[in-house]
Design a protein around this motif. Structure first.
Motif, PDB file in Angstrom:
ATOM      1  N   UNK A 136       0.825  -1.204   0.000  1.00 43.48           N
ATOM      2  CA  UNK A 136       0.000   0.000   0.000  1.00 43.48           C
ATOM      3  C   UNK A 136       0.865   1.263   0.000  1.00 43.48           C
ATOM      4  N   UNK A 137       2.095   1.143   0.520  1.00 45.61           N
ATOM      5  CA  UNK A 137       2.979   2.306   0.634  1.00 45.61           C
ATOM      6  C   UNK A 137       3.281   2.923  -0.735  1.00 45.61           C
ATOM      7  N   UNK A 138       3.707   2.109  -1.742  1.00 47.75           N
ATOM      8  CA  UNK A 138       3.897   2.707  -3.067  1.00 47.75           C
ATOM      9  C   UNK A 138       2.606   2.779  -3.882  1.00 47.75           C
ATOM     10  N   UNK A 139       1.613   1.964  -3.522  1.00 45.39           N
ATOM     11  CA  UNK A 139       0.395   1.913  -4.332  1.00 45.39           C
ATOM     12  C   UNK A 139      -0.484   3.138  -4.147  1.00 45.39           C
ATOM     13  N   UNK A 140      -0.706   3.561  -2.901  1.00 41.88           N
ATOM     14  CA  UNK A 140      -1.607   4.692  -2.643  1.00 41.88           C
ATOM     15  C   UNK A 140      -1.149   5.971  -3.343  1.00 41.88           C
ATOM     16  N   UNK A 141       0.148   6.347  -3.253  1.00 42.43           N
ATOM     17  CA  UNK A 141       0.586   7.540  -4.004  1.00 42.43           C
ATOM     18  C   UNK A 141       0.436   7.351  -5.513  1.00 42.43           C
ATOM     19  N   UNK A 146       1.437   9.720 -12.165  1.00 45.29           N
ATOM     20  CA  UNK A 146       2.093   8.595 -12.841  1.00 45.29           C
ATOM     21  C   UNK A 146       2.462   7.521 -11.829  1.00 45.29           C
ATOM     22  N   UNK A 147       1.869   6.312 -11.922  1.00 43.32           N
ATOM     23  CA  UNK A 147       2.171   5.254 -10.944  1.00 43.32           C
ATOM     24  C   UNK A 147       3.574   4.677 -11.080  1.00 43.32           C
ATOM     25  N   UNK A 148       4.251   4.989 -12.185  1.00 45.22           N
ATOM     26  CA  UNK A 148       5.603   4.456 -12.395  1.00 45.22           C
ATOM     27  C   UNK A 148       6.670   5.561 -12.301  1.00 45.22           C
ATOM     28  N   UNK A 149       6.360   6.637 -11.591  1.00 37.26           N
ATOM     29  CA  UNK A 149       7.336   7.717 -11.458  1.00 37.26           C
ATOM     30  C   UNK A 149       8.513   7.285 -10.568  1.00 37.26           C
ATOM     31  N   UNK A 293       7.905   0.225 -10.319  1.00 41.21           N
ATOM     32  CA  UNK A 293       7.302   0.630  -9.053  1.00 41.21           C
ATOM     33  C   UNK A 293       6.194  -0.358  -8.703  1.00 41.21           C
ATOM     34  N   UNK A 294       6.162  -0.800  -7.467  1.00 43.96           N
ATOM     35  CA  UNK A 294       5.126  -1.740  -7.026  1.00 43.96           C
ATOM     36  C   UNK A 294       3.853  -0.972  -6.675  1.00 43.96           C
ATOM     37  N   UNK A 295       3.384  -0.201  -7.648  1.00 37.72           N
ATOM     38  CA  UNK A 295       2.189   0.627  -7.464  1.00 37.72           C
ATOM     39  C   UNK A 295       0.991  -0.072  -8.091  1.00 37.72           C
ATOM     40  N   UNK A 296       0.334  -0.899  -7.308  1.00 38.55           N
ATOM     41  CA  UNK A 296      -0.815  -1.650  -7.796  1.00 38.55           C
ATOM     42  C   UNK A 296      -2.049  -0.748  -7.820  1.00 38.55           C
ATOM     43  N   UNK A 297      -2.981  -1.101  -8.680  1.00 33.51           N
ATOM     44  CA  UNK A 297      -4.214  -0.332  -8.833  1.00 33.51           C
ATOM     45  C   UNK A 297      -5.108  -0.485  -7.598  1.00 33.51           C
ATOM     46  N   UNK A 298      -6.062   0.435  -7.462  1.00 32.23           N
ATOM     47  CA  UNK A 298      -7.000   0.385  -6.335  1.00 32.23           C
ATOM     48  C   UNK A 298      -7.716  -0.955  -6.296  1.00 32.23           C
ATOM     49  N   UNK A 299      -8.234  -1.387  -7.442  1.00 26.49           N
ATOM     50  CA  UNK A 299      -9.003  -2.630  -7.489  1.00 26.49           C
ATOM     51  C   UNK A 299      -8.160  -3.827  -7.086  1.00 26.49           C
TER      52      UNK A 299
END
Length: 345
Positions: A136-141, A146-149, A293-299
């Motif tokens: 959730x730490x990288x996902x929420x931002x 851009x989720x891959x910034x 980046x381990x930025x997963x989507x909300x869903x």
């Protein structure tokens, strides 16, 4: 019978690679490559089991962790290299969810009533829950902008390291707990392969898997477009199921033979292994290609958290039943439909 069919299907690996270079349509290439990954995943699993028979539980566990997830790892890294972060993250989250709900569900359905290893089950679920919380730490931002910034790719590094440390510690403790189960007095096919032959088969299967995975990822965008499906759905459902197909089938077969405890262990341990080993491993290895980046989507995060909670409630008493299995499968179908409706960003 199943083993013979899988052995024959190994020819699909070279066929998929030849088709890619022959200019065959992407729709056909994707279908053949996806099917080819099933026997390859089975062969890699067989080779690691044979190798583990010679090396003992320590190195054997490492081999299983490293190469058992080889198809998923290779697919993820090739997708990273091709600039498809959504495919990477979708296939990884889909794999965790598929093991938790679909594989475990079918295992309980075919296994029926039985006693589960409650402690081991809750440990695996706890690991997936921990991974979900940290991700959730990288996902929420990433839900804004851009989720891959760059900032999020850097945040993903310490999170990945923490998850891998947790994986190592838990694996060592689990091996100590289960070491008495390693040696069996019953005759087994595991004595049929030498260590050198096992490692040779493992290396060859992994190389072929790399080429097949390249064909699969290379044709994924066109396949999704022609099939009228989003790339996210194809990655999170189709690719995730295919990458784990042989392992999934093994769990169900074990359950059908009456060993529901082992079947549940396979499904839950596989889910935990993807969450705390494969996901951080992909994130760290991606720095040699394109940082991920381990930025997963909300869903994805909502579904991951919900799957952990729902599965924990189902298994809390340490018992299995067909009704519990049907409930897990129904939950997975609902999630697959959700992924279909949500589609790409």
């Amino acid at each position: 019978m199943v083993r013979k069919i899988l052995t024959v299907l190994l020819v699909l690996g070279p066929v998929a690679v030849i088709m890619e270079h022959a200019g065959v349509g992407d729709l056909t290439i994707f279908a053949v490559a996806a099917l080819a990954l099933i026997p390859l995943a089975w062969l890699i699993g067989e080779a690691t089991e044979h190798a583990a028979h010679h090396t003992g539980p320590g190195i054997g566990g490492f081999l299983n962790a490293t190469f058992g997830n080889a198809p998923e790892l290779i697919i993820a890294l090739i997708a990273v290299n091709n600039g498809l972060p959504e495919v990477v993250l979708g296939s990884l989250s889909g794999s965790v969810i598929g093991n938790l709900l679909l594989v475990l569900g079918f295992s309980l359905l075919f296994g029926g009533r039985g006693q589960l290893d409650r402690e081991s089950s809750l440990v695996s679920l706890g690991l997936v829950g921990l991974a979900t919380a940290l991700l959730l730490i990288p996902s929420i931002p990433g839900w804004d902008g851009d989720p891959q910034r760059d900032a999020l790719t850097r945040i993903s590094i310490p999170i990945s390291i923490v998850l891998l440390i947790v994986y190592v510690i838990v694996t060592v403790l689990a091996l100590r707990r289960h070491k008495v189960m390693h040696v069996s007095d019953e005759p087994s096919a595991m004595t049929g392969w030498t260590l050198r032959f096992s490692l040779g088969v493992l290396a060859a299967a992994t190389v072929v898997t790399a080429f097949v995975a390249e064909a699969l990822v290379g044709s994924l965008e066109v396949f999704a477009d022609e099939a009228g499906l989003s790339e996210f759905f194809v990655a999170a459902v189709v690719v995730a199921i295919v990458g784990n197909a042989a392992e999934h089938g093994g769990a169900v077969v074990v359950a059908a033979k009456g060993n529901i405890k082992l079947a549940a262990e396979i499904a839950l341990a596989s889910s935990a292994q993807v969450a705390v080993f494969l996901i951080p491993a992909v994130a760290l290895l991606s720095w040699a290609l394109t940082p991920l980046a381990l930025a997963f989507r909300v869903v994805e995060m909502v579904v991951l958290g919900g799957a952990v909670i729902f599965t924990s409630l189902i298994l809390w008493g340490g018992h299995s039943s067909r009704l519990r299995g049907v409930s897990l499968i129904a939950a997975y179908v609902g999630i697959a439909v959700t992924f279909f409706v949500v589609g790409d960003r």
